[in-house]
Design an enzyme around this catalytic site. Structure first.
Site, PDB file in Angstrom:
ATOM      1  N   ARG A  64       0.816  -1.214   0.000  1.00 47.70           N
ATOM      2  CA  ARG A  64       0.000   0.000   0.000  1.00 47.70           C
ATOM      3  C   ARG A  64       0.848   1.263   0.000  1.00 47.70           C
ATOM      4  O   ARG A  64       0.466   2.276  -0.549  1.00 47.70           O
ATOM      5  CB  ARG A  64      -0.948  -0.010   1.191  1.00 47.70           C
ATOM      6  CG  ARG A  64      -2.117   0.922   1.013  1.00 47.70           C
ATOM      7  CD  ARG A  64      -3.233   0.626   1.996  1.00 47.70           C
ATOM      8  NE  ARG A  64      -2.776   0.665   3.353  1.00 47.70           N
ATOM      9  CZ  ARG A  64      -3.011  -0.273   4.271  1.00 47.70           C
ATOM     10  NH1 ARG A  64      -3.734  -1.327   3.973  1.00 47.70           N
ATOM     11  NH2 ARG A  64      -2.552  -0.153   5.478  1.00 47.70           N
ATOM     12  N   TYR A 117      -9.926  26.194  -4.566  1.00 42.86           N
ATOM     13  CA  TYR A 117     -10.459  25.236  -5.535  1.00 42.86           C
ATOM     14  C   TYR A 117     -11.816  24.705  -5.044  1.00 42.86           C
ATOM     15  O   TYR A 117     -11.947  24.268  -3.894  1.00 42.86           O
ATOM     16  CB  TYR A 117      -9.419  24.123  -5.647  1.00 42.86           C
ATOM     17  CG  TYR A 117      -9.709  23.037  -6.624  1.00 42.86           C
ATOM     18  CD1 TYR A 117      -9.794  23.281  -7.995  1.00 42.86           C
ATOM     19  CD2 TYR A 117      -9.861  21.720  -6.186  1.00 42.86           C
ATOM     20  CE1 TYR A 117     -10.033  22.262  -8.885  1.00 42.86           C
ATOM     21  CE2 TYR A 117     -10.100  20.686  -7.083  1.00 42.86           C
ATOM     22  CZ  TYR A 117     -10.189  20.970  -8.431  1.00 42.86           C
ATOM     23  OH  TYR A 117     -10.429  19.955  -9.312  1.00 42.86           O
ATOM     24  N   ASP A 189      -2.361  25.050  -1.358  1.00 42.30           N
ATOM     25  CA  ASP A 189      -2.501  24.292  -2.602  1.00 42.30           C
ATOM     26  C   ASP A 189      -1.539  24.921  -3.601  1.00 42.30           C
ATOM     27  O   ASP A 189      -1.695  26.082  -3.986  1.00 42.30           O
ATOM     28  CB  ASP A 189      -3.953  24.385  -3.099  1.00 42.30           C
ATOM     29  CG  ASP A 189      -4.191  23.561  -4.371  1.00 42.30           C
ATOM     30  OD1 ASP A 189      -3.263  23.444  -5.187  1.00 42.30           O
ATOM     31  OD2 ASP A 189      -5.320  23.067  -4.545  1.00 42.30           O
ATOM     32  N   LYS A 214      -1.994  17.708 -12.950  1.00 45.88           N
ATOM     33  CA  LYS A 214      -1.833  18.846 -13.853  1.00 45.88           C
ATOM     34  C   LYS A 214      -0.434  18.840 -14.491  1.00 45.88           C
ATOM     35  O   LYS A 214      -0.172  18.010 -15.329  1.00 45.88           O
ATOM     36  CB  LYS A 214      -2.132  20.141 -13.094  1.00 45.88           C
ATOM     37  CG  LYS A 214      -3.484  20.111 -12.342  1.00 45.88           C
ATOM     38  CD  LYS A 214      -4.677  20.212 -13.266  1.00 45.88           C
ATOM     39  CE  LYS A 214      -6.010  19.843 -12.631  1.00 45.88           C
ATOM     40  NZ  LYS A 214      -6.408  20.623 -11.470  1.00 45.88           N
TER      41      LYS A 214
END
Ligand SMILES: *Cc1c(COP(=O)(O)O)cnc(C)c1O
Length: 402
Positions: A64, A117, A189, A214
């Site tokens: 994981r 955002y 962010d 992005k």
């Protein structure tokens, strides 16, 4: 790779496998090491790994948390942001939720800049409120209002700069001073800067979040997020929570991000150069009333951009004086710009931002809020800029021509 090398050099070499006497021949490109679990050559090794993990170190003990591919991508994010610990998530929003769920408990309060955002507000309304966590949204330049919103329960100051619709630059140094004064964890962010052209941890932030979806990926084929943390203690806190929440990403996605990030510096330069030319073109149009792109000298926050940023990218917005119908006709008439959300890929994209999309933003002009002006957001891609400008011109003539 030495830390003294330029970041661009390090980005080409980080994550490559060893090539030495033991491995005399090695692949140049980092492979995707897929696994759900790992094996240890002795019980003693397993126990050593467990104890390293208990001390908050990154030790590979299970699928994981990933193996070398994940670890190398984390190193790349640390090099980009100059952080101490990095945690990967399956999307940018996943990275945001991992961070806020790690830091906030029942009864806590968060102050957010009002340009954040959109999905941050969904996280607030869907989950945080249900857990008894309150948030207040304040204009990122209004320091008096920001301080007034802070209560004894406030734990986190959350900000985004530049905002992804109106591209307004915030002063991270000033915001970090407020956070320090009130002992808040300052989370930002940094998808716009992606660590390459903007490094908030060096401007006083404690945690920088990047949607690798992005510019890191850069090819519109990847969803990925990263949380980059300054400070070992804060890192250990996110570590425990990431483990408990079960966030995990595929080795193939880490591999795509590593592959993408190598060319990010050169892509970003081209996006930025194309975007500046598009700004100049847009400024020549009669209907243009404002251009939002901090690297453009006429932008209101250009000086702050010059102070804090090392470059720019392809994201910009333009306000046109005109009707909704004209804005819609303009968008529909574009042929090279695809209509779509997102940005950071090779392709040019366009979005008409409806007034309700920026109703919450203190930086939005009255004319944008009432719909008297129309906000068009562009992601300027890697196509020949002459073709992009010609496309914008023909769409403008159709929608706004006499
Ligand atoms: C796209 C984006 C995100 C979210 O990333 P996803 O990978 O799409 O979840 C977060 N912040 C900003 C500023 C973004 O543009």
């Amino acid at each position: 790779m030495k830390k003294s090398h330029h970041l661009v050099t390090r980005l080409q070499h980080l994550g490559t496998l060893p090539c030495d006497a033991e491995h005399p021949v090695a692949a140049v490109a980092t492979p995707s090491i897929r696994t759900s679990t790992v094996r240890f050559h002795s019980l003693e090794q397993l126990e050593r790994t467990e104890s390293l993990r208990a001390q908050g170190e990154r030790a590979m003990s299970y699928g994981r948390m990933g193996l070398q591919t994940h670890a190398e991508l984390e190193q790349i994010f640390l090099a980009l942001e100059n952080g101490d610990r990095c945690f990967l998530a399956s999307s940018g929003v996943g990275a945001i939720s991992m961070t806020l769920l790690s830091l906030l408990s029942q009864g806590d309060h968060m102050v957010c800049t009002d340009n954040v955002y959109g999905p941050v507000r969904s996280l607030d309304e869907t989950i945080l409120q249900r857990m008894g966590i309150r948030s207040t949204y304040v204009g990122g330049h209004d320091y008096a209002a920001l301080e007034a919103a802070i209560t004894p329960d406030t734990k986190v100051l959350y900000a985004e700069s530049p905002g992804s619709l109106l591209l307004e630059m915030l002063d991270f140094r000033a915001l970090s001073e407020i956070a320090k004064k009130h002992k808040l964890i300052f989370v930002v962010d940094n998808t716009w800067g992606s660590g390459l052209i903007y490094t908030p941890l060096e401007l006083g932030a404690d945690i920088s979040i990047i949607a690798g979806t992005k510019y890191i990926g850069g090819h519109s084929d990847l969803m990925l997020g990263a949380v980059v943390v300054k400070g070992v203690e804060l890192g250990a806190r996110i570590d425990r929570n990431q483990y408990a929440l079960g966030y995990s990403i595929s080795a193939d996605d880490a591999w795509l991000a590593i592959r993408g990030v190598r060319t990010m510096p050169i892509r970003m330069q081209q996006h930025a150069a194309n975007a500046l030319k598009v700004c100049e073109f847009l400024s020549s149009l009669d209907a243009t009333v404002a251009i939002y792109h901090p690297a453009y000298p006429a932008d209101k926050h250009h000086a702050l951009w010059q102070r804090d940023c090392k470059g720019s990218n392809g994201l910009l917005s333009v306000a046109f004086k005109g009707s909704r119908e004209q804005a819609r006709a303009f968008v529909d008439a574009l042929a090279i710009f695809y209509i779509g959300y997102s940005w950071g890929g090779f392709e040019s994209l366009v979005q008409w931002v409806r007034p309700q999309g920026i109703a919450h933003h203190s930086y939005a002009s009255e004319a944008l809020r009432t719909g008297e002006h129309q906000l068009i957001r562009l992601h300027v891609g890697l196509e020949a800029v002459e073709d992009l400008i010609a496309d914008l011109q023909q769409a403008y003539d159709k929608a706004f021509g006499a």
